[in-house]
Design a protein around this motif. Structure first.
Motif, PDB file in Angstrom:
ATOM      1  N   ASN A  94      28.317  50.443  41.363  1.00 12.49           N
ATOM      2  CA  ASN A  94      29.616  51.103  41.345  1.00 12.49           C
ATOM      3  C   ASN A  94      29.913  51.838  42.653  1.00 12.49           C
ATOM      4  N   GLU A  95      30.967  52.630  42.638  1.00 15.27           N
ATOM      5  CA  GLU A  95      31.407  53.331  43.848  1.00 15.27           C
ATOM      6  C   GLU A  95      30.340  54.288  44.379  1.00 15.27           C
ATOM      7  N   ASN A 121      36.489  51.506  51.296  1.00 14.87           N
ATOM      8  CA  ASN A 121      37.618  51.122  50.435  1.00 14.87           C
ATOM      9  C   ASN A 121      37.595  49.630  50.125  1.00 14.87           C
ATOM     10  N   LYS A 124      34.646  48.995  47.622  1.00 15.91           N
ATOM     11  CA  LYS A 124      34.978  49.570  46.312  1.00 15.91           C
ATOM     12  C   LYS A 124      36.089  48.771  45.635  1.00 15.91           C
ATOM     13  N   GLY A 125      37.040  48.291  46.419  1.00 15.57           N
ATOM     14  CA  GLY A 125      38.104  47.467  45.859  1.00 15.57           C
ATOM     15  C   GLY A 125      37.559  46.167  45.295  1.00 15.57           C
ATOM     16  N   LEU A 127      34.501  45.707  44.096  1.00 14.82           N
ATOM     17  CA  LEU A 127      33.754  46.002  42.875  1.00 14.82           C
ATOM     18  C   LEU A 127      34.650  46.417  41.722  1.00 14.82           C
ATOM     19  N   ASP A 128      35.864  46.844  42.041  1.00 18.18           N
ATOM     20  CA  ASP A 128      36.782  47.363  41.023  1.00 18.18           C
ATOM     21  C   ASP A 128      37.625  46.266  40.378  1.00 18.18           C
ATOM     22  N   GLN A 129      37.281  45.013  40.633  1.00 21.17           N
ATOM     23  CA  GLN A 129      38.027  43.924  40.017  1.00 21.17           C
ATOM     24  C   GLN A 129      37.874  43.968  38.494  1.00 21.17           C
ATOM     25  N   SER A 131      36.892  43.258  34.768  1.00 20.09           N
ATOM     26  CA  SER A 131      35.635  42.682  34.290  1.00 20.09           C
ATOM     27  C   SER A 131      35.810  41.268  33.737  1.00 20.09           C
ATOM     28  N   LYS A 136      30.015  41.974  37.573  1.00 23.25           N
ATOM     29  CA  LYS A 136      29.241  42.635  38.634  1.00 23.25           C
ATOM     30  C   LYS A 136      27.752  42.336  38.536  1.00 23.25           C
TER      31      LYS A 136
END
Length: 219
Positions: A94-95, A121, A124-125, A127-129, A131, A136
């Motif tokens: 994660n972030e 950024n 993090k962007g 990884l923030d896709q 689910s 991940k």
């Protein structure tokens, strides 16, 4: 070191030499100086963004290794090999993991953390896709397999035998080694050491498709 340090035919010879070792000589241990190089092959393995969403657990305790045999389809490499390496993913990267990595980058490269904001950024962007379109942990497992390949290639160059093993119960490995409490999950296992002369697989010809069937050049 330059490109001619290893002659191309030397590398090819070692790739032909290696095989998935079924019988290890339990009396032979990897020398410490050789092991340190193998250890660094894991540390120096590449990963996407350089994020390194993994940890490598080297299991030396004989009693624990014996416990793991039953969770490895009875494969004796787990106890007979000099070293047993469990390659694990960091669950739910994660972030915070990004921040930890960039803090390390700042330290090593002597770059102020705020200068790395753009990279932060971007990662993090990624990884923030959502689910439902991005798993991940599956992505992290792909990174672990890169490290596995690096380790096995390095071992071959050092004439250390290896056997990558997916024939295991990862959940049981996690339980025995207490990985879940540490935030990690077993992806794959690799044993390393020295083959027994009696291992019949050592001298069997490799069965591979012809080069032209698996390599295509698009000009």
């Amino acid at each position: 070191m330059n490109a001619t340090t290893f002659a191309p035919q030397e590398v090819l010879k070692q790739l032909e030499w290696r095989y998935a070792t079924k019988e290890f000589d339990s009396s032979k241990k990897i020398p410490e100086d050789v092991w340190k190089v193998l250890e660094q092959s894991l540390v120096l393995s590449p990963s996407s963004f350089g994020l390194q969403p993994w940890k490598f657990f080297v299991v030396g305790n004989p009693e624990i290794r014996q416990q793991l045999v039953e969770h490895s389809w009875g494969q004796k490499q787990v106890v007979d090999a000099s070293h047993l390496i469990v390659l694990a993913i960091k669950e739910g990267v994660n972030e915070k993991d990004v921040d930890t990595y960039l803090s390390r980058m700042s330290e090593v490269r002597n770059i102020p953390v705020d200068k790395l904001e753009g990279l932060a950024n971007m990662v993090k962007g990624f990884l923030d896709q959502p689910s439902d379109v991005f798993d991940k942990d599956a992505w992290s497992a792909k990174q672990v397999y890169i490290a596995l390949g690096f380790f096995m290639f390095t071992a071959a160059m050092l004439e250390v035998d290896t056997c990558a093993m997916e024939g295991i119960d990862p959940t049981k490995y996690d339980e025995v080694l207490g990985l879940k409490d540490k935030g990690y999950r077993t992806a794959v296992v690799c044993t390393a050491g020295y083959r027994l002369p009696s291992d019949k697989y050592a001298n069997m010809a490799k069965v591979r498709f012809k080069t032209e069937e698996v390599v295509e050049y698009i000009d």
